[in-house]
Design an enzyme around this catalytic site. Structure first.
Site, PDB file in Angstrom:
ATOM      1  CE1 TYR A   1      -3.378  -2.689  -0.251  1.00  0.00           C
ATOM      2  CE2 TYR A   1      -2.843  -3.299   2.004  1.00  0.00           C
ATOM      3  CZ  TYR A   1      -3.508  -3.546   0.816  1.00  0.00           C
ATOM      4  OH  TYR A   1      -4.296  -4.671   0.702  1.00  0.00           O
TER       5      TYR A   1
ATOM      6  CG  LEU B   1       1.349 -19.467   7.764  1.00  0.00           C
ATOM      7  CD1 LEU B   1       2.063 -20.470   6.870  1.00  0.00           C
ATOM      8  CD2 LEU B   1      -0.165 -19.600   7.620  1.00  0.00           C
TER       9      LEU B   1
END
Length: 355
Positions: free
Chosen positions: A181, A299
């Site tokens: 972004y 994760l």
């Protein structure tokens, strides 16, 4: 007491544990206003024992939304809606932060379950995008390079959104400098080809991010913690590196940040990443080695894995995302599995581990 369930104090806020909820976009807002969905979605994590809940990427200006369904903080109506959600979380003993964001060249895109992909045409409710340089991401629409006035509007947007976030009662403000972004686009040489004071050298490429951090700190005052999320690598030759991220982390702390939330990727499409449990944790460790507090992501799906991240010295806290979606009571389950007498809602005490 395990490290995972020891409190952490940053400025005026004490987090009851170090197992936190990552910001996750719900693509369910209307004109930037969070809806009833958001109230239930975020409050459930407080009941589930989260030490901190970070609300999704929330646009500081309308054109900074990732999609037309993103939340925002550029109007008073949005602030009022967020204030009710903050109250819901506080009533359940939680702390709520907000990730302040501008999507740059990755704005005006379809939400994940839309029938289409890529940029939303202006004729269908999309808008023109901006970036450090007129370099498109993949097959998205080409952005316009920000001029000096445009950069000033971005900084003002972060300042105003932060002011509204404080009024809404948020406990933490996070500046989104990751995942491809706008602020990350300035940091990466792969998306920033400018030749002015915002391009070229690392200090120049970091200039807009640091201005945003200083603007948010000024709006936040001295009491509230300010975080910065960084992508520590672009997974591409010539891109932003972990060593550069460590330096930017130090500069961000000097500019008023209290913790770096360390992620990775987002600048190039389809990067080659070795996905495995905790694959991003070493990036947090690299930044923390310089004396900068960090949070690790990537994760992290079990109590013992989260505990090992902290015991190994890689981070001061752990953000998880998908595991909280699978189990909104992840922290309570983790406390039970680690045999910790954590902070449980009185309504749930019958399920708490007992010696």
């Amino acid at each position: 007491m395990t490290t995972l369930f020891s409190p952490l104090t940053l400025r005026s806020r004490t987090f009851r544990n170090r197992l936190w909820v990552s910001p996750m976009c719900m693509y369910s807002a209307v004109d930037g206003v969070p809806q009833r969905w958001h109230r239930t979605h975020l409050a459930q994590f407080a009941s589930g024992g989260a030490g901190l809940i970070m609300a999704e990427a929330t646009a500081v200006v309308a054109e900074g939304r990732i999609s037309p369904r993103d939340t925002g903080l550029w109007t008073e109506q949005q602030r009022a809606a967020w204030s009710e959600i903050v109250d819901d979380v506080h009533e359940r003993g939680g702390l709520l932060g907000v990730q302040l964001a501008h999507a740059g060249r990755m704005a005006s895109t379809w939400w994940p379950w839309a029938d289409q992909r890529g940029s939303v045409p202006v004729s269908e409710g999309g808008w023109a995008t901006v970036a450090p340089s007129a370099i498109a991401f993949d097959d998205y629409a080409e952005p316009a390079a920000l001029d000096v006035d445009g950069i000033e509007r971005v900084v003002a947007g972060f300042a105003e959104a932060a002011r509204r976030a404080v009024q809404a009662g948020f406990d933490v403000l996070e500046v989104h400098g990751a995942h491809g972004y706008l602020l990350h686009e300035f940091l990466s040489p792969l998306s920033n080809a400018r030749t002015d004071e915002y391009g070229g050298s690392l200090p120049n490429r970091a200039r807009l991010l640091l201005r945003a951090v200083r603007a948010v700190r000024e709006s936040a005052g001295e009491a509230l913690p300010v975080f910065v999320r960084l992508s520590a690598t672009d997974y591409a030759d010539g891109g932003f590196t972990p060593e550069e991220a460590a330096q930017v982390g130090l500069w961000a702390v000097d500019a008023g940040a209290d913790l770096i939330d360390v992620s990775s990727g987002g600048i190039v499409p389809r990067p080659r990443i070795d996905y495995r449990p905790g694959y991003q944790v070493p990036f947090a460790a690299t930044i923390r080695e310089g004396g900068v507090p960090t949070a690790a992501v990537g994760l992290i799906t079990s109590a013992r894995q989260a505990q090992e991240v902290l015991d190994g010295g890689a981070a001061d806290a752990v953000f998880a995302g998908r595991e909280w979606l699978r189990d909104p009571h992840f922290a309570l389950r983790a406390a039970h599995e680690l045999h910790v007498q954590a902070d449980w809602p009185p309504q749930y005490l019958r399920a708490r581990w007992r010696d």
